[in-house]
Design a protein around this motif. Sequence first.
Motif, short mmCIF file in Angstrom:
data_model
loop_
_atom_site.label_atom_id
_atom_site.label_comp_id
_atom_site.label_asym_id
_atom_site.label_seq_id
_atom_site.Cartn_x
_atom_site.Cartn_y
_atom_site.Cartn_z
N ASP A 63 0.83 -1.21 0.00
CA ASP A 63 0.00 0.00 0.00
C ASP A 63 0.86 1.26 0.00
OD1 ASP A 63 -2.41 -1.46 0.19
OD2 ASP A 63 -2.14 -1.64 2.35
N LYS A 92 -1.78 3.76 -4.61
CA LYS A 92 -0.76 3.56 -3.58
C LYS A 92 -0.32 4.91 -3.03
CE LYS A 92 0.22 -0.84 -5.08
NZ LYS A 92 -0.72 -1.70 -4.42
N SER A 119 -1.43 8.04 -7.90
CA SER A 119 -0.95 7.72 -6.56
C SER A 119 -1.04 8.96 -5.69
CB SER A 119 0.51 7.27 -6.60
OG SER A 119 0.69 6.16 -7.43
#
Length: 151
Positions: A63, A92, A119
């Motif tokens: 993660d 992420k 992200s």
Amino acid sequence: MGRQYEVRRRADSEGAGGTLFEIKPVKPYPSGYRECTVQAKKEIQEGVRPELAARVEDMGKYDVIFIGSPNWWSTIAPPVASFLASHDLSGKTVIPFVTHGGGGMARCGDEVRKLCPKSTVLKGGAFAGEGIRTARPALVKWVNDTITINK
């Protein structure tokens, strides 16, 4: 990219945990400082993304991704750009960090954001290359200020 390895190793020892993955190009950079800098500068100017020796096969199990690079001419190293461009980091949390000889983060964080548009890219950490082995207090502060690890 040994200094980034040292930063990440020290982050692990301070409780960050995780898996360490070293980004290495198929064709290593020259070991001589001058030859290495000539090649690196040329690759950056030409937008080269060198082929990498390995990739993370199961990125889905992560993660949070710490991504380290030297600050080369105010940007990330070409192998790091290759890594980011070749892995899907959508959704992420990406945390960049750099070693540098005086340039700090420069454009490195912006480059990571461009390569990871889907992200969440957090504020990066910048560590002076010559002092990395004694940078423990700065590293601990950066890790603590940047992330909360649920154990």
